[in-house]
Write a protein that holds these residues in place. Sequence first.
Motif, PDB file in Angstrom:
ATOM      1  N   ASN A  32      49.330  34.439  37.822  1.00 55.82           N
ATOM      2  CA  ASN A  32      48.663  35.583  38.428  1.00 55.82           C
ATOM      3  C   ASN A  32      49.137  35.793  39.860  1.00 55.82           C
TER       4      ASN A  32
ATOM      5  N   ASN B  47      36.606  34.334  39.667  1.00 56.28           N
ATOM      6  CA  ASN B  47      36.224  33.153  38.880  1.00 56.28           C
ATOM      7  C   ASN B  47      36.806  33.208  37.474  1.00 56.28           C
ATOM      8  N   GLY B  48      38.079  33.635  37.361  1.00 51.73           N
ATOM      9  CA  GLY B  48      38.760  33.644  36.071  1.00 51.73           C
ATOM     10  C   GLY B  48      38.442  34.823  35.187  1.00 51.73           C
ATOM     11  N   ALA B  49      37.666  35.790  35.658  1.00 47.83           N
ATOM     12  CA  ALA B  49      37.318  36.972  34.862  1.00 47.83           C
ATOM     13  C   ALA B  49      37.719  38.234  35.612  1.00 47.83           C
ATOM     14  N   ASP B  50      37.858  39.331  34.864  1.00 46.49           N
ATOM     15  CA  ASP B  50      38.225  40.614  35.480  1.00 46.49           C
ATOM     16  C   ASP B  50      37.031  41.176  36.245  1.00 46.49           C
TER      17      ASP B  50
ATOM     18  N   GLN C 211      40.722  39.574  39.888  1.00 45.65           N
ATOM     19  CA  GLN C 211      40.071  38.446  39.256  1.00 45.65           C
ATOM     20  C   GLN C 211      38.948  37.883  40.129  1.00 45.65           C
TER      21      GLN C 211
ATOM     22  N   GLU D 140      43.076  37.090  43.943  1.00 46.84           N
ATOM     23  CA  GLU D 140      43.902  36.854  42.748  1.00 46.84           C
ATOM     24  C   GLU D 140      43.841  38.080  41.841  1.00 46.84           C
TER      25      GLU D 140
ATOM     26  N   LYS E 203      52.941  35.751  34.270  1.00 46.59           N
ATOM     27  CA  LYS E 203      52.499  34.434  34.719  1.00 46.59           C
ATOM     28  C   LYS E 203      53.351  33.965  35.892  1.00 46.59           C
TER      29      LYS E 203
ATOM     30  N   ARG F 108      45.413  39.853  38.040  1.00 48.21           N
ATOM     31  CA  ARG F 108      46.067  39.671  36.737  1.00 48.21           C
ATOM     32  C   ARG F 108      46.839  40.945  36.403  1.00 48.21           C
TER      33      ARG F 108
END
Length: 233
Positions: free
Chosen positions: A127, A76-79, A74, A108, A125, A110
Motif C-alpha cells: 500500500n 486500521n486495515g479497512a477502507d 485506509q 496509508e 503491493k 490502497r
Amino acid sequence: MAFTPISRRTSRAARFLGVAAASTAIVLGASSNALACNIKEFSAEAQCDGTQGVISVKDVDASGVEATVSVYLQNNGADAKKVGEKTVKGSKKGTVITFEEDWAPNAEYRVHVEALPYIKGEDIKPNVSTPATACKTEDTPTPTPTPTPTPSETATTPAEDTPTPTPSASEGTTAPATVESNAPSAAVGDSNLAETGANSNTGLIAGIAIALVAIGGGAVFFGLRRRGASSSR
C-alpha cells in the motif's frame, strides 16, 4: 485403391514440421503472455503538486490495455473512504494519472487495479504510505510592525488662540541685581554689633557717657566759680 506407403524420408520431414509448428505456438503463446497487462506494470506513490497533495499511479503496460484504477484511504486495515476512480491506458514510456488528495502525514492508501481479462481486480503491493511531512504547513501569522510616526506627526503644534505673554515695564526683561547687605552675620563679634547699634547695651553706655559729661561739666563749672570767688576776696 492401393495404399502407398510413406517413405522414411517423408516421415522424418513431417515430424520436423510438426515440432517446428509446436515450438512456434509455444513461443507465440509466451510472447502473448509477456505482452499481456499485469499488476506488476502498475506503481503508485504519494506526492506534492505544489501545496496540493496527490496520489499518482503509473502504468507501463506497453500493450495499452485500458485499466480502471481506484484509490482508497485506509484506517486500521479497512477502507475509510474512496478517494477516486480513473481509467488509464499504459505505454512503454509510462502513463501517469493523479488523484488530488490532501493527505495527512504517515497515512496509508490502497490502490486497486482492474484490466479485464488480464487483471481481474488486484491491489498494488505494498500500500501507499505518505511522507512524514505534509505538503502545506500551517501558516504562522506574521506580526504587523508598528508604524513609526513621522516628525510631522510627533511635533507639537502651538495653539493659535493662546497669545504669548508680554512682560510689563515694571517687571523688566532682566532679573534685579542682588544688593549686597552691610548687616553683619550672626557670627560677627560684639565690636561689630556696637558699631552698627545692634548690641542691646548701646543705650546703657550712651546714658553713662552723658552722665559723665554732665558731671565733668558741673565740676568745671563749680571749680571756675570757686576760683572767681577767691579772686574777689
